[in-house]
Motif scaffolding. Structure first.
Motif, PDB file in Angstrom:
ATOM      1  N   ARG A  99      -0.827  -1.354  -2.511  1.00 60.66           N
ATOM      2  CA  ARG A  99       0.296  -2.043  -3.143  1.00 60.66           C
ATOM      3  C   ARG A  99       1.040  -1.083  -4.077  1.00 60.66           C
ATOM      4  O   ARG A  99       2.274  -1.020  -4.093  1.00 60.66           O
ATOM      5  CB  ARG A  99      -0.210  -3.242  -3.951  1.00 60.66           C
ATOM      6  CG  ARG A  99      -0.810  -4.364  -3.122  1.00 60.66           C
ATOM      7  CD  ARG A  99      -1.200  -5.509  -4.045  1.00 60.66           C
ATOM      8  NE  ARG A  99      -2.104  -6.444  -3.415  1.00 60.66           N
ATOM      9  CZ  ARG A  99      -1.735  -7.440  -2.619  1.00 60.66           C
ATOM     10  NH1 ARG A  99      -0.464  -7.613  -2.346  1.00 60.66           N
ATOM     11  NH2 ARG A  99      -2.628  -8.260  -2.093  1.00 60.66           N
ATOM     12  N   ASN A 100       0.280  -0.327  -4.884  1.00 59.28           N
ATOM     13  CA  ASN A 100       0.882   0.598  -5.833  1.00 59.28           C
ATOM     14  C   ASN A 100       1.575   1.757  -5.121  1.00 59.28           C
ATOM     15  O   ASN A 100       2.673   2.175  -5.497  1.00 59.28           O
ATOM     16  CB  ASN A 100      -0.186   1.120  -6.787  1.00 59.28           C
ATOM     17  CG  ASN A 100       0.402   2.007  -7.870  1.00 59.28           C
ATOM     18  OD1 ASN A 100       1.241   1.568  -8.635  1.00 59.28           O
ATOM     19  ND2 ASN A 100      -0.027   3.255  -7.914  1.00 59.28           N
TER      20      ASN A 100
ATOM     21  N   LYS B  91       4.869   0.839  -3.645  1.00 58.35           N
ATOM     22  CA  LYS B  91       5.867   0.740  -4.702  1.00 58.35           C
ATOM     23  C   LYS B  91       6.409   2.118  -5.046  1.00 58.35           C
ATOM     24  O   LYS B  91       7.621   2.304  -5.207  1.00 58.35           O
ATOM     25  CB  LYS B  91       5.246   0.075  -5.934  1.00 58.35           C
ATOM     26  CG  LYS B  91       6.237  -0.170  -7.062  1.00 58.35           C
ATOM     27  CD  LYS B  91       5.574  -0.906  -8.225  1.00 58.35           C
ATOM     28  CE  LYS B  91       6.562  -1.159  -9.352  1.00 58.35           C
ATOM     29  NZ  LYS B  91       5.909  -1.877 -10.494  1.00 58.35           N
TER      30      LYS B  91
ATOM     31  N   GLU C  83       7.883  -1.266  -1.267  1.00 57.42           N
ATOM     32  CA  GLU C  83       7.162  -2.490  -1.613  1.00 57.42           C
ATOM     33  C   GLU C  83       7.569  -3.670  -0.740  1.00 57.42           C
ATOM     34  O   GLU C  83       6.772  -4.576  -0.491  1.00 57.42           O
ATOM     35  CB  GLU C  83       7.332  -2.844  -3.099  1.00 57.42           C
ATOM     36  CG  GLU C  83       8.779  -2.927  -3.566  1.00 57.42           C
ATOM     37  CD  GLU C  83       9.244  -1.645  -4.237  1.00 57.42           C
ATOM     38  OE1 GLU C  83       9.672  -1.697  -5.403  1.00 57.42           O
ATOM     39  OE2 GLU C  83       9.161  -0.588  -3.588  1.00 57.42           O
TER      40      GLU C  83
ATOM     41  N   PHE D 291       5.318  -4.146   2.550  1.00 57.38           N
ATOM     42  CA  PHE D 291       3.872  -4.385   2.453  1.00 57.38           C
ATOM     43  C   PHE D 291       3.336  -5.115   3.681  1.00 57.38           C
ATOM     44  O   PHE D 291       2.382  -4.682   4.322  1.00 57.38           O
ATOM     45  CB  PHE D 291       3.562  -5.186   1.184  1.00 57.38           C
ATOM     46  CG  PHE D 291       2.104  -5.532   1.021  1.00 57.38           C
ATOM     47  CD1 PHE D 291       1.250  -4.668   0.383  1.00 57.38           C
ATOM     48  CD2 PHE D 291       1.594  -6.724   1.524  1.00 57.38           C
ATOM     49  CE1 PHE D 291      -0.101  -4.970   0.238  1.00 57.38           C
ATOM     50  CE2 PHE D 291       0.249  -7.040   1.387  1.00 57.38           C
ATOM     51  CZ  PHE D 291      -0.593  -6.167   0.742  1.00 57.38           C
TER      52      PHE D 291
END
Length: 510
Positions: A308-309, A312, A317, A320
């Motif tokens: 997830r990070n 980003k 993001e 995903f």
């Protein structure tokens, strides 16, 4: 016949802090707990292997065998257990047989008793050398079945693999659920099948990432499992193993409930709570809670949270769902490989590349090697077109032999390299040099010229908002040097495997 209580192994000194604190527990933080751990009568203490050897040398300035010596001295009564990646040892590539043998024999000499040996592809050929070496050293060889889900992974196939493990001469079988995905009923069926078809003990290892761990263990006990792995809070639950006291409470009144002193376990919890606080830079709330997304995406929780990070950071993001929907596409093309170190990292990166640049337009070298058989035999055939593309790009032919059969003996060359640097040339240093040459050199440099900067552990690289995930399967991260992918364009990228950053080069394909 009297009913045998289930045996608890304890993982707090290895998988506990690997899963919940980025493998950063120092030996000095373990020492006060050793006498209490040794007094409880656990089946084994997992004290080594996995990422602990790498992280201890890389970030804590500890020579790996020194840690093993210290822990063994403090826990002489309880067998010691380690996680070994078969022909990979504790690295991400295959090593020659003589290096694997030297590692196992040297580890046994320093007090390792139980070698839990797995292969990322469930290719039993890749664990055979380590199994033979452990047996030759008079130690316990435990063969591993890596649990995963796919159209080709069935209860019958897992039981068949259990028979293969027994035929190799293993002393026990471990059903290893590295992502915490196995439902209680599936666990019951596999354990029951293994117990009915194999004569050696069966152990189950899982994580509580998706909240299934404790109930899965209960079903395993019902099915006749011989042992399960538990940890000690706060290095338990979440992405770790279920807590020992919790499992005792869950089994209370069950005829197979074991007896472990709760007063001592409470004292251990108090000690490790203090340690957990000291490691706050490497812990994260996201690793402590149940994450049911793991069930949806069928990937380890640490990989999930770190991705997830990373998405980003890549300004992806919004992609995903696309990236995680691509993971089963990559797995299928590469023969439905399990997601465990190092395959989880390789599949995750390739899924991101497919979404970012177009499917197979950028093909990572590691994924190409899987497609060509250089990691071993995949559970299902590799997609022929994908394999053909990998062969064209690498100039290498696909192989069906055991990959290590293509490797020359390595110990003599390792000794020469160490001697040329003026370093010790014993087996201890040879096997560490084989896997982590740069880290060993930094270790010696810090010893030779101690300074606050050289002697101190690496600065924390995890924060509450961007943790270094350290689940059973280390996380995957990727960063690129260019935003687009023109045909023929070569890009340098950084693959982050757990705490390790590995440069790779990929070319955009037509």
């Amino acid at each position: 016949m009297a009913i045998k209580p289930v045996v608890f192994n304890n993982t707090v000194l290895r998988d506990g802090h690997q899963s919940l604190a980025a493998t950063r527990m120092r030996t000095e933080q373990m020492l006060p707990a050793l006498e209490m751990l040794d007094s409880l009568g656990f089946g084994a203490l997992e004290t080594w292997g996995g990422a602990t050897i790498d992280a201890g040398l890389r970030f804590l300035g500890e020579f790996p065998f020194d840690r093993l010596d210290a822990i063994k001295k403090g826990t002489p009564k309880t067998p010691h257990m380690m996680l070994l990646r078969g022909q990979n040892i504790v690295q991400y590539q295959n090593f020659p047989d003589d290096v694997v043998e030297a590692f196992v024999h040297t580890s046994a000499k320093h007090g390792m008793d139980v070698f839990r040996i797995f292969d990322a592809l469930n290719d039993t050929r890749n664990i055979a050398t380590a199994v033979r070496a452990a047996k030759a050293a008079g130690k316990h060889a435990q063969g591993v079945i890596c649990y995963t889900t796919s159209p080709v992974h069935t209860t019958e196939k897992f039981i068949e693999m259990g028979r293969e493990i027994e035929a190799l001469g293993c002393d026990s079988i471990c059903l290893k659920d590295m992502a915490g995905l196995i439902p209680p009923v599936a666990c019951y069926q596999i354990v029951k099948g293994l117990k009915d078809n194999c004569k050696i003990p069966v152990i189950v290892h899982t994580h509580d990432t998706a909240g299934l761990g404790a109930s899965t263990y209960y079903s395993a006990v019902e099915a006749g499992v011989d042992a399960i792995d538990t940890a000690i809070s706060p290095f338990a639950n979440g992405t770790g193993q279920p807590d020992t006291v919790r499992m005792l409470a869950l089994l209370a009144g069950h005829p197979r409930c074991p007896s472990y002193d709760v007063k001592t376990l409470t004292a251990l919890r108090e000690h490790f709570t203090k340690v957990y606080g000291e490691l706050g830079s490497f812990t994260s709330h996201t690793n402590e809670i149940v994450d049911t997304d793991t069930l949806t995406y069928q990937v380890p929780g640490g990989m999930l949270s770190n991705f997830r990070n990373q998405l980003k950071e890549q300004k992806m993001e919004d992609k995903f769902d696309d990236v995680f929907a691509e993971i089963p596409v990559v797995r299928k093309a590469l023969g439905w490989i399990p997601l465990v170190t190092p395959t989880s990292q390789i599949v995750g990166v390739q899924a991101m590349l497919n979404v970012k640049f177009g499917r197979w337009k950028n093909f990572s070298p590691q994924a190409m090697d899987i497609a060509l058989g250089y990691y071993g035999r995949t559970p299902a055939p590799v997609d022929p077109e994908v394999q053909k593309l990998a062969a064209e790009k690498t100039g290498k032919d696909p192989i069906t032999v055991r990959p290590a059969d293509l490797k020359k003996p390595g110990m003599a060359a390792l000794r020469q390299e160490l001697a040329a640097k003026g370093y010790p040339t014993d087996d201890e240093h040879c096997v560490i040099h084989a896997m982590f040459p740069q880290e060993l050199e930094k270790y010696f440099a810090a010893k030779k010229n101690p300074s606050p900067a050289a002697a101190a552990p690496a600065a924390p690289v995890a924060t509450k908002s961007a943790p270094v995930a350290a689940a059973a399967t280390p996380s995957t991260a990727i960063s690129t040097s260019a935003p687009s992918g023109e045909v023929g364009e070569v890009k340098k990228m950084i693959l982050t495997i757990g705490d390790r950053r590995v440069p790779v080069t990929v070319e955009t394909l037509a």
